[in-house]
Design a protein around this motif. Structure first.
Motif, PDB file in Angstrom:
ATOM      1  N   ASP A 113      44.547  40.343  41.985  1.00 36.76           N
ATOM      2  CA  ASP A 113      43.949  39.990  43.272  1.00 36.76           C
ATOM      3  C   ASP A 113      42.640  40.748  43.498  1.00 36.76           C
ATOM      4  O   ASP A 113      41.653  40.177  43.956  1.00 36.76           O
ATOM      5  CB  ASP A 113      44.929  40.278  44.406  1.00 36.76           C
ATOM      6  CG  ASP A 113      44.400  39.836  45.744  1.00 36.76           C
ATOM      7  OD1 ASP A 113      44.072  38.639  45.887  1.00 36.76           O
ATOM      8  OD2 ASP A 113      44.292  40.688  46.654  1.00 36.76           O
ATOM      9  N   ALA A 114      42.627  42.024  43.148  1.00 35.15           N
ATOM     10  CA  ALA A 114      41.411  42.826  43.318  1.00 35.15           C
ATOM     11  C   ALA A 114      40.285  42.292  42.431  1.00 35.15           C
ATOM     12  O   ALA A 114      39.129  42.207  42.861  1.00 35.15           O
ATOM     13  CB  ALA A 114      41.697  44.281  42.991  1.00 35.15           C
ATOM     14  N   MET A 115      40.620  41.904  41.212  1.00 35.02           N
ATOM     15  CA  MET A 115      39.598  41.368  40.317  1.00 35.02           C
ATOM     16  C   MET A 115      39.103  40.021  40.841  1.00 35.02           C
ATOM     17  O   MET A 115      37.913  39.721  40.786  1.00 35.02           O
ATOM     18  CB  MET A 115      40.145  41.221  38.895  1.00 35.02           C
ATOM     19  CG  MET A 115      39.097  40.856  37.883  1.00 35.02           C
ATOM     20  SD  MET A 115      37.660  41.972  37.824  1.00 35.02           S
ATOM     21  CE  MET A 115      38.382  43.446  37.195  1.00 35.02           C
ATOM     22  N   TRP A 116      40.009  39.217  41.365  1.00 35.35           N
ATOM     23  CA  TRP A 116      39.624  37.926  41.940  1.00 35.35           C
ATOM     24  C   TRP A 116      38.667  38.142  43.110  1.00 35.35           C
ATOM     25  O   TRP A 116      37.652  37.479  43.237  1.00 35.35           O
ATOM     26  CB  TRP A 116      40.869  37.160  42.386  1.00 35.35           C
ATOM     27  CG  TRP A 116      40.550  35.880  43.068  1.00 35.35           C
ATOM     28  CD1 TRP A 116      40.689  35.599  44.389  1.00 35.35           C
ATOM     29  CD2 TRP A 116      39.990  34.709  42.467  1.00 35.35           C
ATOM     30  NE1 TRP A 116      40.270  34.329  44.644  1.00 35.35           N
ATOM     31  CE2 TRP A 116      39.835  33.757  43.482  1.00 35.35           C
ATOM     32  CE3 TRP A 116      39.615  34.376  41.182  1.00 35.35           C
ATOM     33  CZ2 TRP A 116      39.322  32.495  43.256  1.00 35.35           C
ATOM     34  CZ3 TRP A 116      39.104  33.112  40.946  1.00 35.35           C
ATOM     35  CH2 TRP A 116      38.961  32.192  41.980  1.00 35.35           C
ATOM     36  N   ARG A 117      38.979  39.102  43.982  1.00 33.39           N
ATOM     37  CA  ARG A 117      38.113  39.395  45.129  1.00 33.39           C
ATOM     38  C   ARG A 117      36.737  39.876  44.664  1.00 33.39           C
ATOM     39  O   ARG A 117      35.718  39.516  45.241  1.00 33.39           O
ATOM     40  CB  ARG A 117      38.752  40.441  46.032  1.00 33.39           C
ATOM     41  CG  ARG A 117      39.947  39.909  46.783  1.00 33.39           C
ATOM     42  CD  ARG A 117      40.660  41.043  47.518  1.00 33.39           C
ATOM     43  NE  ARG A 117      41.912  40.611  48.040  1.00 33.39           N
ATOM     44  CZ  ARG A 117      42.116  40.302  49.314  1.00 33.39           C
ATOM     45  NH1 ARG A 117      41.142  40.392  50.168  1.00 33.39           N
ATOM     46  NH2 ARG A 117      43.301  39.916  49.710  1.00 33.39           N
ATOM     47  N   ALA A 118      36.717  40.702  43.634  1.00 32.91           N
ATOM     48  CA  ALA A 118      35.437  41.187  43.098  1.00 32.91           C
ATOM     49  C   ALA A 118      34.638  40.030  42.508  1.00 32.91           C
ATOM     50  O   ALA A 118      33.418  39.942  42.697  1.00 32.91           O
ATOM     51  CB  ALA A 118      35.678  42.266  42.046  1.00 32.91           C
ATOM     52  N   LEU A 119      35.304  39.123  41.821  1.00 33.04           N
ATOM     53  CA  LEU A 119      34.630  37.963  41.236  1.00 33.04           C
ATOM     54  C   LEU A 119      34.026  37.084  42.323  1.00 33.04           C
ATOM     55  O   LEU A 119      32.871  36.670  42.231  1.00 33.04           O
ATOM     56  CB  LEU A 119      35.607  37.145  40.385  1.00 33.04           C
ATOM     57  CG  LEU A 119      35.051  35.891  39.730  1.00 33.04           C
ATOM     58  CD1 LEU A 119      34.051  36.263  38.654  1.00 33.04           C
ATOM     59  CD2 LEU A 119      36.172  35.057  39.148  1.00 33.04           C
ATOM     60  N   ILE A 120      34.769  36.834  43.371  1.00 35.11           N
ATOM     61  CA  ILE A 120      34.303  35.977  44.457  1.00 35.11           C
ATOM     62  C   ILE A 120      33.109  36.607  45.178  1.00 35.11           C
ATOM     63  O   ILE A 120      32.240  35.914  45.686  1.00 35.11           O
ATOM     64  CB  ILE A 120      35.458  35.688  45.446  1.00 35.11           C
ATOM     65  CG1 ILE A 120      36.457  34.746  44.806  1.00 35.11           C
ATOM     66  CG2 ILE A 120      34.970  35.116  46.752  1.00 35.11           C
ATOM     67  CD1 ILE A 120      35.897  33.397  44.431  1.00 35.11           C
ATOM     68  N   GLN A 121      33.020  37.934  45.202  1.00 30.08           N
ATOM     69  CA  GLN A 121      31.926  38.598  45.903  1.00 30.08           C
ATOM     70  C   GLN A 121      30.653  38.712  45.072  1.00 30.08           C
ATOM     71  O   GLN A 121      29.620  39.112  45.596  1.00 30.08           O
ATOM     72  CB  GLN A 121      32.372  39.984  46.384  1.00 30.08           C
ATOM     73  CG  GLN A 121      33.400  39.887  47.482  1.00 30.08           C
ATOM     74  CD  GLN A 121      33.874  41.235  47.965  1.00 30.08           C
ATOM     75  OE1 GLN A 121      33.475  42.267  47.461  1.00 30.08           O
ATOM     76  NE2 GLN A 121      34.745  41.229  48.957  1.00 30.08           N
ATOM     77  N   LEU A 122      30.736  38.352  43.789  1.00 29.94           N
ATOM     78  CA  LEU A 122      29.522  38.378  42.970  1.00 29.94           C
ATOM     79  C   LEU A 122      28.518  37.351  43.493  1.00 29.94           C
ATOM     80  O   LEU A 122      28.917  36.321  44.038  1.00 29.94           O
ATOM     81  CB  LEU A 122      29.848  38.034  41.509  1.00 29.94           C
ATOM     82  CG  LEU A 122      30.567  39.078  40.682  1.00 29.94           C
ATOM     83  CD1 LEU A 122      30.901  38.505  39.308  1.00 29.94           C
ATOM     84  CD2 LEU A 122      29.738  40.339  40.553  1.00 29.94           C
ATOM     85  N   PRO A 123      27.239  37.606  43.298  1.00 26.46           N
ATOM     86  CA  PRO A 123      26.246  36.586  43.646  1.00 26.46           C
ATOM     87  C   PRO A 123      26.524  35.291  42.870  1.00 26.46           C
ATOM     88  O   PRO A 123      27.121  35.309  41.790  1.00 26.46           O
ATOM     89  CB  PRO A 123      24.922  37.210  43.212  1.00 26.46           C
ATOM     90  CG  PRO A 123      25.178  38.678  43.230  1.00 26.46           C
ATOM     91  CD  PRO A 123      26.621  38.847  42.836  1.00 26.46           C
ATOM     92  N   LEU A 124      26.069  34.200  43.423  1.00 27.59           N
ATOM     93  CA  LEU A 124      26.376  32.871  42.897  1.00 27.59           C
ATOM     94  C   LEU A 124      26.109  32.744  41.400  1.00 27.59           C
ATOM     95  O   LEU A 124      26.976  32.324  40.640  1.00 27.59           O
ATOM     96  CB  LEU A 124      25.563  31.820  43.674  1.00 27.59           C
ATOM     97  CG  LEU A 124      25.704  30.385  43.201  1.00 27.59           C
ATOM     98  CD1 LEU A 124      27.122  29.903  43.395  1.00 27.59           C
ATOM     99  CD2 LEU A 124      24.734  29.513  43.963  1.00 27.59           C
ATOM    100  N   ARG A 125      24.926  33.097  40.952  1.00 24.73           N
ATOM    101  CA  ARG A 125      24.595  32.912  39.536  1.00 24.73           C
ATOM    102  C   ARG A 125      25.461  33.807  38.657  1.00 24.73           C
ATOM    103  O   ARG A 125      25.941  33.384  37.607  1.00 24.73           O
ATOM    104  CB  ARG A 125      23.126  33.188  39.262  1.00 24.73           C
ATOM    105  CG  ARG A 125      22.796  32.974  37.773  1.00 24.73           C
ATOM    106  CD  ARG A 125      21.381  33.220  37.435  1.00 24.73           C
ATOM    107  NE  ARG A 125      20.600  32.043  37.764  1.00 24.73           N
ATOM    108  CZ  ARG A 125      19.301  31.942  37.528  1.00 24.73           C
ATOM    109  NH1 ARG A 125      18.651  32.946  36.978  1.00 24.73           N
ATOM    110  NH2 ARG A 125      18.651  30.856  37.833  1.00 24.73           N
TER     111      ARG A 125
END
Length: 169
Positions: free
Chosen positions: A98-110
């Motif tokens: 879940d933490a990795m998913w949240r970090a992935l979602i917060q990355l800039p779009l590109r």
């Protein structure tokens, strides 16, 4: 291959890609539908290509990028409070995921798009560059920045350690 055969063979894969890119099941279905509508309009030309799936995948990625640019606000996931349990949590793997998913979602779009195409779609940097219409070196650099951000999100001590080194000089 006919269009309905293509959708039957690759439709769920496209929805999964849309989900990983957007983080939302309903948005993933919308992105898939938009990409498939685009492909259907041009199906005679698309089916004659060497890799029709590459065309549809790029249409889905472009739809995601366009929608993200159009949106005026972004939702951010709520950060859960830290647990004060002294014994190991049996759901540690789930929380790490879940933490990795949240970090992935917060990355800039590109950056998020490059990471998804690299590690979810298993594309090389040249293919990612082709999908996004960027240079291969830009795809590599973007992946490197994104991975550094994910590492920092996973282990905040990485960032803290870097700041501590900077303060010493």
């Amino acid at each position: 291959m006919e269009f309905d055969e293509y959708v039957a063979a690759r439709g769920q894969q496209l929805v999964r890609l849309g989900y990983v890119l957007s983080g939302d099941r309903y948005r993933a279905e919308d992105l898939t539908q938009e990409a498939l509508m685009n492909a259907y309009r041009h199906w005679r030309r698309v089916r004659g290509m060497d890799d029709p799936h590459a065309y549809v995948r790029r249409a889905l990625v472009n739809a995601h990028v366009s929608a993200a640019r159009r949106s005026s606000s972004r939702e951010t996931p709520r950060v859960l409070p830290a647990s004060d349990h002294s014994e190991p949590d049996p759901a540690l793997a789930v929380t790490e995921h879940d933490a990795m998913w949240r970090a992935l979602i917060q990355l800039p779009l590109r950056e998020r798009t490059v990471i998804v195409l690299r590690y979810y779609e298993d594309l090389d940097h040249a293919s990612i560059a082709a999908v996004l219409g960027i240079k291969e070196s830009t795809a590599r650099a973007t992946a490197s920045r994104a991975l550094a951000a994910l590492r920092a999100a996973h282990d905040p001590a990485i960032v803290k350690g870097a700041d501590d080194d900077h303060d010493r000089f």
